[in-house]
Enzyme design. Sequence first.
Site, PDB file in Angstrom:
ATOM      1  N   ARG A  69      24.157 -47.204 -38.313  1.00 27.93           N
ATOM      2  CA  ARG A  69      24.662 -47.507 -36.976  1.00 27.93           C
ATOM      3  C   ARG A  69      23.499 -47.621 -35.988  1.00 27.93           C
ATOM      4  O   ARG A  69      22.409 -47.114 -36.236  1.00 27.93           O
ATOM      5  CB  ARG A  69      25.616 -46.407 -36.502  1.00 27.93           C
ATOM      6  CG  ARG A  69      26.993 -46.477 -37.135  1.00 27.93           C
ATOM      7  CD  ARG A  69      27.905 -45.402 -36.609  1.00 27.93           C
ATOM      8  NE  ARG A  69      27.448 -44.077 -36.981  1.00 27.93           N
ATOM      9  CZ  ARG A  69      26.755 -43.272 -36.205  1.00 27.93           C
ATOM     10  NH1 ARG A  69      26.482 -43.604 -34.962  1.00 27.93           N
ATOM     11  NH2 ARG A  69      26.367 -42.093 -36.643  1.00 27.93           N
ATOM     12  N   TYR A 197      26.420 -53.847 -41.322  1.00 29.55           N
ATOM     13  CA  TYR A 197      26.459 -52.518 -41.929  1.00 29.55           C
ATOM     14  C   TYR A 197      27.564 -51.613 -41.400  1.00 29.55           C
ATOM     15  O   TYR A 197      27.742 -51.482 -40.182  1.00 29.55           O
ATOM     16  CB  TYR A 197      25.107 -51.807 -41.726  1.00 29.55           C
ATOM     17  CG  TYR A 197      24.948 -50.686 -42.725  1.00 29.55           C
ATOM     18  CD1 TYR A 197      24.422 -50.945 -43.981  1.00 29.55           C
ATOM     19  CD2 TYR A 197      25.383 -49.399 -42.444  1.00 29.55           C
ATOM     20  CE1 TYR A 197      24.319 -49.947 -44.928  1.00 29.55           C
ATOM     21  CE2 TYR A 197      25.281 -48.388 -43.382  1.00 29.55           C
ATOM     22  CZ  TYR A 197      24.741 -48.670 -44.628  1.00 29.55           C
ATOM     23  OH  TYR A 197      24.653 -47.681 -45.563  1.00 29.55           O
ATOM     24  N   LYS A 206      34.704 -46.838 -36.845  1.00 30.76           N
ATOM     25  CA  LYS A 206      34.247 -46.155 -35.628  1.00 30.76           C
ATOM     26  C   LYS A 206      34.680 -46.890 -34.358  1.00 30.76           C
ATOM     27  O   LYS A 206      35.038 -46.255 -33.356  1.00 30.76           O
ATOM     28  CB  LYS A 206      32.732 -46.017 -35.642  1.00 30.76           C
ATOM     29  CG  LYS A 206      32.186 -45.346 -36.876  1.00 30.76           C
ATOM     30  CD  LYS A 206      32.736 -43.964 -37.055  1.00 30.76           C
ATOM     31  CE  LYS A 206      32.122 -43.339 -38.300  1.00 30.76           C
ATOM     32  NZ  LYS A 206      32.317 -41.907 -38.354  1.00 30.76           N
ATOM     33  N   HIS A 226      36.451 -37.288 -34.862  1.00 29.46           N
ATOM     34  CA  HIS A 226      35.544 -37.489 -35.999  1.00 29.46           C
ATOM     35  C   HIS A 226      35.669 -36.274 -36.928  1.00 29.46           C
ATOM     36  O   HIS A 226      34.785 -35.421 -36.959  1.00 29.46           O
ATOM     37  CB  HIS A 226      34.111 -37.638 -35.454  1.00 29.46           C
ATOM     38  CG  HIS A 226      33.098 -38.113 -36.441  1.00 29.46           C
ATOM     39  ND1 HIS A 226      31.745 -37.858 -36.298  1.00 29.46           N
ATOM     40  CD2 HIS A 226      33.213 -38.840 -37.576  1.00 29.46           C
ATOM     41  CE1 HIS A 226      31.079 -38.405 -37.294  1.00 29.46           C
ATOM     42  NE2 HIS A 226      31.943 -39.004 -38.091  1.00 29.46           N
ATOM     43  N   SER A 248      27.697 -36.945 -38.165  1.00 29.53           N
ATOM     44  CA  SER A 248      27.453 -37.871 -39.269  1.00 29.53           C
ATOM     45  C   SER A 248      26.467 -37.281 -40.270  1.00 29.53           C
ATOM     46  O   SER A 248      25.437 -36.722 -39.882  1.00 29.53           O
ATOM     47  CB  SER A 248      26.881 -39.180 -38.721  1.00 29.53           C
ATOM     48  OG  SER A 248      27.779 -39.721 -37.782  1.00 29.53           O
ATOM     49  N   CYS A 250      26.746 -34.663 -42.116  1.00 31.12           N
ATOM     50  CA  CYS A 250      26.629 -33.202 -42.036  1.00 31.12           C
ATOM     51  C   CYS A 250      27.734 -32.494 -42.816  1.00 31.12           C
ATOM     52  O   CYS A 250      28.061 -31.339 -42.520  1.00 31.12           O
ATOM     53  CB  CYS A 250      26.612 -32.742 -40.591  1.00 31.12           C
ATOM     54  SG  CYS A 250      25.063 -33.159 -39.760  1.00 31.12           S
ATOM     55  N   ASP A 275      36.714 -38.446 -42.630  1.00 28.59           N
ATOM     56  CA  ASP A 275      35.880 -38.904 -41.512  1.00 28.59           C
ATOM     57  C   ASP A 275      36.618 -38.962 -40.168  1.00 28.59           C
ATOM     58  O   ASP A 275      36.021 -38.669 -39.142  1.00 28.59           O
ATOM     59  CB  ASP A 275      35.308 -40.293 -41.836  1.00 28.59           C
ATOM     60  CG  ASP A 275      34.117 -40.670 -40.960  1.00 28.59           C
ATOM     61  OD1 ASP A 275      33.240 -39.818 -40.743  1.00 28.59           O
ATOM     62  OD2 ASP A 275      34.065 -41.814 -40.484  1.00 28.59           O
ATOM     63  N   ARG A 364      25.462 -45.772 -49.095  1.00 29.92           N
ATOM     64  CA  ARG A 364      26.866 -45.341 -49.080  1.00 29.92           C
ATOM     65  C   ARG A 364      27.645 -45.926 -50.254  1.00 29.92           C
ATOM     66  O   ARG A 364      27.257 -46.939 -50.832  1.00 29.92           O
ATOM     67  CB  ARG A 364      27.529 -45.811 -47.779  1.00 29.92           C
ATOM     68  CG  ARG A 364      26.839 -45.301 -46.512  1.00 29.92           C
ATOM     69  CD  ARG A 364      27.688 -44.323 -45.773  1.00 29.92           C
ATOM     70  NE  ARG A 364      26.955 -43.640 -44.709  1.00 29.92           N
ATOM     71  CZ  ARG A 364      27.493 -42.677 -43.975  1.00 29.92           C
ATOM     72  NH1 ARG A 364      28.729 -42.277 -44.177  1.00 29.92           N
ATOM     73  NH2 ARG A 364      26.790 -42.069 -43.042  1.00 29.92           N
TER      74      ARG A 364
HETATM   75  P1  GTP Z   1      29.547 -39.390 -42.182  1.00 30.33           P
HETATM   76  O1  GTP Z   1      30.240 -40.171 -43.244  1.00 30.33           O
HETATM   77  O2  GTP Z   1      28.198 -39.952 -41.822  1.00 30.33           O
HETATM   78  O3  GTP Z   1      30.360 -39.144 -40.955  1.00 30.33           O
HETATM   79  O4  GTP Z   1      29.126 -37.979 -42.769  1.00 30.33           O
HETATM   80  P2  GTP Z   1      29.799 -36.746 -43.521  1.00 30.33           P
HETATM   81  O5  GTP Z   1      29.951 -35.638 -42.533  1.00 30.33           O
HETATM   82  O6  GTP Z   1      30.982 -37.124 -44.325  1.00 30.33           O
HETATM   83  O7  GTP Z   1      28.607 -36.369 -44.450  1.00 30.33           O
HETATM   84  P3  GTP Z   1      28.519 -35.878 -45.952  1.00 30.33           P
HETATM   85  O8  GTP Z   1      29.612 -34.947 -46.360  1.00 30.33           O
HETATM   86  O9  GTP Z   1      28.364 -37.069 -46.821  1.00 30.33           O
HETATM   87  O10 GTP Z   1      27.152 -35.074 -45.823  1.00 30.33           O
HETATM   88  C1  GTP Z   1      26.045 -35.432 -46.498  1.00 30.33           C
HETATM   89  C2  GTP Z   1      24.895 -34.494 -46.259  1.00 30.33           C
HETATM   90  O11 GTP Z   1      25.302 -33.165 -45.950  1.00 30.33           O
HETATM   91  C3  GTP Z   1      24.048 -34.382 -47.504  1.00 30.33           C
HETATM   92  O12 GTP Z   1      22.703 -34.314 -47.097  1.00 30.33           O
HETATM   93  C4  GTP Z   1      24.517 -33.084 -48.125  1.00 30.33           C
HETATM   94  O13 GTP Z   1      23.575 -32.561 -48.995  1.00 30.33           O
HETATM   95  C5  GTP Z   1      24.750 -32.246 -46.893  1.00 30.33           C
HETATM   96  N1  GTP Z   1      25.721 -31.154 -47.084  1.00 30.33           N
HETATM   97  C6  GTP Z   1      27.059 -31.247 -47.164  1.00 30.33           C
HETATM   98  N2  GTP Z   1      27.632 -30.040 -47.310  1.00 30.33           N
HETATM   99  C7  GTP Z   1      26.612 -29.146 -47.299  1.00 30.33           C
HETATM  100  C8  GTP Z   1      26.548 -27.736 -47.396  1.00 30.33           C
HETATM  101  O14 GTP Z   1      27.555 -27.043 -47.500  1.00 30.33           O
HETATM  102  N3  GTP Z   1      25.313 -27.161 -47.331  1.00 30.33           N
HETATM  103  C9  GTP Z   1      24.182 -27.914 -47.199  1.00 30.33           C
HETATM  104  N4  GTP Z   1      23.004 -27.287 -47.142  1.00 30.33           N
HETATM  105  N5  GTP Z   1      24.200 -29.254 -47.105  1.00 30.33           N
HETATM  106  C10 GTP Z   1      25.394 -29.859 -47.156  1.00 30.33           C
HETATM  107  C1  SPV Z   2      28.994 -42.050 -39.537  1.00 31.84           C
HETATM  108  O1  SPV Z   2      27.857 -42.442 -39.250  1.00 31.84           O
HETATM  109  O2  SPV Z   2      29.542 -41.080 -38.949  1.00 31.84           O
HETATM  110  C2  SPV Z   2      29.738 -42.712 -40.611  1.00 31.84           C
HETATM  111  C3  SPV Z   2      29.173 -43.922 -41.217  1.00 31.84           C
HETATM  112  O3  SPV Z   2      30.809 -42.260 -40.965  1.00 31.84           O
HETATM  113  S1  SPV Z   2      29.457 -45.370 -40.301  1.00 31.84           S
HETATM  114  O4  SPV Z   2      30.758 -45.892 -40.681  1.00 31.84           O
HETATM  115  O5  SPV Z   2      28.403 -46.327 -40.608  1.00 31.84           O
HETATM  116  O6  SPV Z   2      29.476 -45.059 -38.889  1.00 31.84           O
HETATM  117 MN    MN Z   3      31.436 -40.462 -39.696  1.00 31.96          MN
END
Ligand code: GTP
Ligand code: SPV
Ligand code: MN
Length: 582
Positions: A69, A197, A206, A226, A248, A250, A275, A364
Site C-alpha cells: 500500500r 497491488y 481497504k 480492521h 497490518s 501484526c 482482516d 501475499r
Molecule cells: P494484514 O493482512 O497486513 O492486515 O496483517 P495481519 O495482521 O493479518 O498479519 P499476519 O497475521 O499475517 O502477521 C504477520 C506477521 O506477524 C509475521 O511477521 C508473523 O511472524 C508475525 N506474528 C503473528 N503472530 C505473532 C505472534 O504471536 N508472535 C510474534 N512474535 N509474531 C507474530
Molecule cells: C494491510 O496492509 O493491512 C493488508 C494488505 O491487509 S492490503 O490489502 O494490501 O492493504
Molecule cells: Mn489488513
Amino acid sequence: MTSNEILKQWVKEVSELTRPDNIHWCTGSAEENKQLIDGMLETGDFIELNQDKNPNCYLHRSDPSDVARVEHLTFICTSEEEDAGPNNLWMDPVEAKAKMRDLYAGCMQGRTLYVIPYCMGPIDSPLSRCGVEITDSPYVVVNMRIMTRMGSGALARIEHEGHFIKGLHSVGELDPERRFIMHFPEDLMIQSFGSGYGGNALLGKKCHALRIASYQARTEGWLAEHMLIVGIENPQGETHYIAGAFPSACGKTNLAMLIPPAEYEGWKVWTVGDDICWMQPGEDGRLWAVNPEAGFFGVAPGTGKSTNPNALASIETDAIFTNVGVTAENQPWWEGKDDGIPVTDWHGNPYDPDVGPAAHPNSRFTVSMKRCPSYSDKAEAQRGVPISAIVFGGRRERLVPLLMKSKSWEHGVLLGASMASETTAANIGAVGVVRRDPMAMKPFCGYNFADYWAHWLSFTDRASNLPPVFHVNWFRKDEDGKFMWPGFGENMRVLEWVINNIKGNVESRDTAIGGMPYLDDINTSGLDTDKQTLEALLEVDAEAWLAETEQIREYLQSYGERLPDQMLVELDKVAEALKETS
Ligand code: GTP
Ligand code: SPV
Ligand code: MN
C-alpha cells in the site's frame, strides 16, 4: 449488461474516458475465471506453479516498485479538509477528480475494461454492502473473485437494491509518480490509478470495506474495523467470538486461525475473518459482526508449520501467490516456510541470500476462506456472530504488557486510540518505527479520528450489552532482542484468560493502566517460558507509563477542538492513578 441505469450510464462514461478495446461484464463463473487465467499465463502476468503438488496455484510478480500500500499517495477527498482529519492526507475533491480524469484519459486503450459487481458480506445478509469495481487488470478480477462474493449474484442484489459503491481502477503505467488512491466518501466513490497491488487495487478491501464503509458506518450507527473475527469453542461446546484489531502484518491472520497448544484438548478455533469486521448492535444489545470478505490476502513470510499450519493447509491448492520465491520443484517459497529450498527470488532472478530475501516481506497469498480447515460455517450467517470481547494489540518491543483489561467501554476506547505499533512492510516506507495506529485504523479510517473516537464512545447509547475491551502485546522483547512471549498457538492461553474473565471465572487485579491478570490464572502447563519472564510480561512500570501517557496526550491533543473531552477525562484518570503509584 444490467438493468440498473446508474450502472449502465457510469460504465458508458468510464469507457468513453478510458477508451478500452473491449468491455467485459464479470459473471464470476468458473469458465470466465479459467479464460482470465489462461490469458494471464499467455501474457506472463501469471506463472504456473507445480500443478501436481499445488493444483490451480499461480504466481504473480508485481512491478518491483509496486509491492505494498502507498499511504503517502492515498487521499480522503471530502469537501471540508477538517472532515478528513490530521490522520489522512486530504485533497479537494474537485482538484482530485480533475487530476484523476487526466490520468484516466485513454488509459485503457489496447486493454479490456472489466466490470466487477461484488458484495461485501454474505450475499443475503442485511449487513452486507455492494459495489462495482471497474478495472483493466485481469489479476484484480481473479483476486476479487476470491476475496469477495463477485459476479451475477452481486449484480442481482445491486439491481434489486438500486445502489452501489463506485470504484474505478486502472494500473496505468505502474509509474510511482503517477499513482493515486483517492476516496470520495461523500459520493461513495473510489478512484485508483497506477498500482496493481493488494489494497491499492482490490477496491472492495481497504478502500470500500474500511475507508468508505467507516464513513458510512458513522452516519448509520455501526462500525467498520480492521479486525479479525475468531470463534473459540471450549470442550463443553460453547463458542465465544472475539474481534481483534492489530496493525497490518501484526498477527491478525495468525490469531484468526490459531491452533491451540497440545494441552487444550477438546478446544476448537473457528475462523470467521482475518482482516475486516463490520459490527452493529443487535436487538439483544450485543455487537453482531460479519466479515465482509470471502477470502484471505495473507502475508506469506513467516507462514510455517509451527506458526500457522491452517494457513499452510489453505494454500495447498487454488491459491494465487504474489511476489514469493520458487523452489526447484516449482513450488512457492518464502522465508519461514519450513520445507523446500528457493532457487528463484520474487524478481524472477536466481536466489542469492546476499542480494535479498527470496520472497518480498509483503508477499501475499490469495485464497478462499472456505479452504481453511478452521473455516467457520457462521462466516455465512446472515446476522453475523455475537462478539464477546474486543482485543486491541500493537507491535511493541517494550513497556506494553502481554495482557490488560479496560476498566470501562470509555477506557477501552482510550486503549484503542492509544495503540502504537512498529511499522511493517505492508506499506511502502520505513519499517520498525513506532507510530500511533489507533484501533489499527491509521491507514484506513475514512474520516477525522476525533469524530471516529466520538463515534466509538457513542456506542454506550447504542448498545446495552457492549463487549469488554482488552489490550494485548505478543511482541515484547528482552535485552537480547528476543521475543519474550512464544506467541502464535500459545496466544490461546491469553484468549482463554479473556474468556474466563468474561464468564466471571477469573478476576483481574486493578492497576493504574487497567486490569491485569494474576499469573496463576493463566494456564502455563506445557509452556516453555520461565516464571520470571512471565512476571516481566505482566509488569507495569509506572514511570515509563507516565511518559507514555504524556505522549498519548500530545497525540490526542493534536486533533484539536474536535477531540471528545471524554478521551482526556479517561487519560487524566490513568495519569492520576499512575502518579499515585509511582
Ligand atoms: P494484514 O493482512 O497486513 O492486515 O496483517 P495481519 O495482521 O493479518 O498479519 P499476519 O497475521 O499475517 O502477521 C504477520 C506477521 O506477524 C509475521 O511477521 C508473523 O511472524 C508475525 N506474528 C503473528 N503472530 C505473532 C505472534 O504471536 N508472535 C510474534 N512474535 N509474531 C507474530
Ligand atoms: C494491510 O496492509 O493491512 C493488508 C494488505 O491487509 S492490503 O490489502 O494490501 O492493504
Ligand atoms: Mn489488513
